[in-house]
Design a protein around this motif. Sequence first.
Motif, PDB file in Angstrom:
ATOM      1  N   MET A  17      58.183  46.252  42.567  1.00  0.00           N
ATOM      2  CA  MET A  17      57.642  45.800  41.277  1.00  0.00           C
ATOM      3  C   MET A  17      57.158  44.350  41.366  1.00  0.00           C
ATOM      4  O   MET A  17      56.094  44.015  40.835  1.00  0.00           O
ATOM      5  CB  MET A  17      58.697  45.935  40.170  1.00  0.00           C
ATOM      6  N   ALA A  18      57.922  43.494  42.036  1.00  0.00           N
ATOM      7  CA  ALA A  18      57.504  42.097  42.188  1.00  0.00           C
ATOM      8  C   ALA A  18      56.224  42.007  43.008  1.00  0.00           C
ATOM      9  O   ALA A  18      55.326  41.224  42.678  1.00  0.00           O
ATOM     10  CB  ALA A  18      58.623  41.287  42.844  1.00  0.00           C
ATOM     11  N   LEU A  19      56.120  42.814  44.060  1.00  0.00           N
ATOM     12  CA  LEU A  19      54.904  42.827  44.884  1.00  0.00           C
ATOM     13  C   LEU A  19      53.688  43.243  44.057  1.00  0.00           C
ATOM     14  O   LEU A  19      52.626  42.613  44.128  1.00  0.00           O
ATOM     15  CB  LEU A  19      55.094  43.772  46.073  1.00  0.00           C
ATOM     16  N   LEU A  20      53.844  44.262  43.240  1.00  0.00           N
ATOM     17  CA  LEU A  20      52.736  44.718  42.398  1.00  0.00           C
ATOM     18  C   LEU A  20      52.351  43.669  41.350  1.00  0.00           C
ATOM     19  O   LEU A  20      51.158  43.410  41.122  1.00  0.00           O
ATOM     20  CB  LEU A  20      53.088  46.038  41.719  1.00  0.00           C
ATOM     21  N   LEU A  21      53.344  43.041  40.725  1.00  0.00           N
ATOM     22  CA  LEU A  21      53.049  42.039  39.700  1.00  0.00           C
ATOM     23  C   LEU A  21      52.404  40.786  40.302  1.00  0.00           C
ATOM     24  O   LEU A  21      51.473  40.214  39.710  1.00  0.00           O
ATOM     25  CB  LEU A  21      54.325  41.664  38.940  1.00  0.00           C
ATOM     26  N   ILE A  22      52.870  40.367  41.469  1.00  0.00           N
ATOM     27  CA  ILE A  22      52.262  39.206  42.129  1.00  0.00           C
ATOM     28  C   ILE A  22      50.815  39.513  42.510  1.00  0.00           C
ATOM     29  O   ILE A  22      49.912  38.691  42.326  1.00  0.00           O
ATOM     30  CB  ILE A  22      53.101  38.786  43.358  1.00  0.00           C
ATOM     31  N   THR A  23      50.584  40.717  43.034  1.00  0.00           N
ATOM     32  CA  THR A  23      49.227  41.103  43.415  1.00  0.00           C
ATOM     33  C   THR A  23      48.319  41.163  42.192  1.00  0.00           C
ATOM     34  O   THR A  23      47.180  40.668  42.223  1.00  0.00           O
ATOM     35  CB  THR A  23      49.248  42.458  44.148  1.00  0.00           C
ATOM     36  N   LEU A  24      48.793  41.735  41.100  1.00  0.00           N
ATOM     37  CA  LEU A  24      48.005  41.804  39.865  1.00  0.00           C
ATOM     38  C   LEU A  24      47.700  40.399  39.340  1.00  0.00           C
ATOM     39  O   LEU A  24      46.558  40.099  38.955  1.00  0.00           O
ATOM     40  CB  LEU A  24      48.753  42.621  38.814  1.00  0.00           C
ATOM     41  N   GLN A  25      48.680  39.540  39.339  1.00  0.00           N
ATOM     42  CA  GLN A  25      48.475  38.172  38.873  1.00  0.00           C
ATOM     43  C   GLN A  25      47.438  37.451  39.726  1.00  0.00           C
ATOM     44  O   GLN A  25      46.547  36.779  39.195  1.00  0.00           O
ATOM     45  CB  GLN A  25      49.789  37.410  38.911  1.00  0.00           C
ATOM     46  N   CYS A  26      47.507  37.624  41.046  1.00  0.00           N
ATOM     47  CA  CYS A  26      46.563  36.939  41.922  1.00  0.00           C
ATOM     48  C   CYS A  26      45.162  37.536  41.828  1.00  0.00           C
ATOM     49  O   CYS A  26      44.165  36.813  41.981  1.00  0.00           O
ATOM     50  CB  CYS A  26      47.084  36.943  43.357  1.00  0.00           C
ATOM     51  N   LEU A  27      45.048  38.825  41.564  1.00  0.00           N
ATOM     52  CA  LEU A  27      43.727  39.409  41.348  1.00  0.00           C
ATOM     53  C   LEU A  27      43.087  38.853  40.078  1.00  0.00           C
ATOM     54  O   LEU A  27      41.889  38.563  40.044  1.00  0.00           O
ATOM     55  CB  LEU A  27      43.809  40.936  41.299  1.00  0.00           C
ATOM     56  N   ILE A  28      43.895  38.695  39.034  1.00  0.00           N
ATOM     57  CA  ILE A  28      43.388  38.095  37.798  1.00  0.00           C
ATOM     58  C   ILE A  28      43.001  36.636  38.048  1.00  0.00           C
ATOM     59  O   ILE A  28      41.951  36.163  37.582  1.00  0.00           O
ATOM     60  CB  ILE A  28      44.436  38.219  36.665  1.00  0.00           C
ATOM     61  N   PHE A  29      43.819  35.940  38.807  1.00  0.00           N
ATOM     62  CA  PHE A  29      43.542  34.542  39.165  1.00  0.00           C
ATOM     63  C   PHE A  29      42.241  34.431  39.961  1.00  0.00           C
ATOM     64  O   PHE A  29      41.416  33.546  39.706  1.00  0.00           O
ATOM     65  CB  PHE A  29      44.738  34.025  39.973  1.00  0.00           C
ATOM     66  N   LEU A  30      42.033  35.365  40.893  1.00  0.00           N
ATOM     67  CA  LEU A  30      40.796  35.376  41.688  1.00  0.00           C
ATOM     68  C   LEU A  30      39.583  35.665  40.798  1.00  0.00           C
ATOM     69  O   LEU A  30      38.553  35.000  40.901  1.00  0.00           O
ATOM     70  CB  LEU A  30      40.898  36.416  42.802  1.00  0.00           C
ATOM     71  N   GLY A  31      39.710  36.666  39.926  1.00  0.00           N
ATOM     72  CA  GLY A  31      38.604  36.993  39.016  1.00  0.00           C
ATOM     73  C   GLY A  31      38.263  35.828  38.101  1.00  0.00           C
ATOM     74  O   GLY A  31      37.080  35.530  37.873  1.00  0.00           O
ATOM     75  N   LEU A  32      39.284  35.159  37.590  1.00  0.00           N
ATOM     76  CA  LEU A  32      39.062  33.997  36.739  1.00  0.00           C
ATOM     77  C   LEU A  32      38.373  32.880  37.520  1.00  0.00           C
ATOM     78  O   LEU A  32      37.443  32.225  37.012  1.00  0.00           O
ATOM     79  CB  LEU A  32      40.391  33.510  36.155  1.00  0.00           C
ATOM     80  N   GLY A  33      38.797  32.673  38.767  1.00  0.00           N
ATOM     81  CA  GLY A  33      38.166  31.644  39.603  1.00  0.00           C
ATOM     82  C   GLY A  33      36.712  31.956  39.893  1.00  0.00           C
ATOM     83  O   GLY A  33      35.858  31.062  39.857  1.00  0.00           O
ATOM     84  N   LEU A  34      36.405  33.229  40.174  1.00  0.00           N
ATOM     85  CA  LEU A  34      35.010  33.613  40.423  1.00  0.00           C
ATOM     86  C   LEU A  34      34.174  33.473  39.154  1.00  0.00           C
ATOM     87  O   LEU A  34      32.991  33.103  39.199  1.00  0.00           O
ATOM     88  CB  LEU A  34      34.940  35.034  40.980  1.00  0.00           C
TER      89      LEU A  34
END
Length: 168
Positions: free
Chosen positions: A97-114
Amino acid sequence: MTYPSEPGGQPPHAQAPGPYGPPPPQHPGRVPDPRPAQPGQAPMGQGPMGTPPPPGQREHQEWTPPQRTEKGLFGALLDANFNHLVTPKLIRLCYIMALLLITLQCLIFLGLGLWIATWDDWWAWGIIMAVATPIVWLFELLMVRILMEAVVVRFKGVEHLRVIKDKI
């Protein structure tokens, strides 16, 4: 009886104290076996009917630990004595669950950065966010892994101590 090889004719265990104090006293006679005999068997170190066996023919009996019944997740949750632990059963699920939540958070962070990188005035901040995303993902995953491993090591230590306790 004198011991010619020792000074003063004393036995080796009666020597003067060394740098760590006097040696421990020798136990007189046979030491009884601390393990109780199985029903229908003579105690360890004794032959039939309680007589000692001939020298060199001591019985050898393997120790078997007491059987522990393993409860499931819900059985362990309802264990009011806390003899069955829940955390080791849930640690894998927590890590996934932590792996999935960290990955989701970083994907959102990447999308926001782009998305921010497309702005006229803030494009540099967007590129910094996009480049930092994998580093943040790796750092967060490493922190979660260290925490989970610390928990697992603690519980494995408890299990090993329980096995040692059961042997005694």
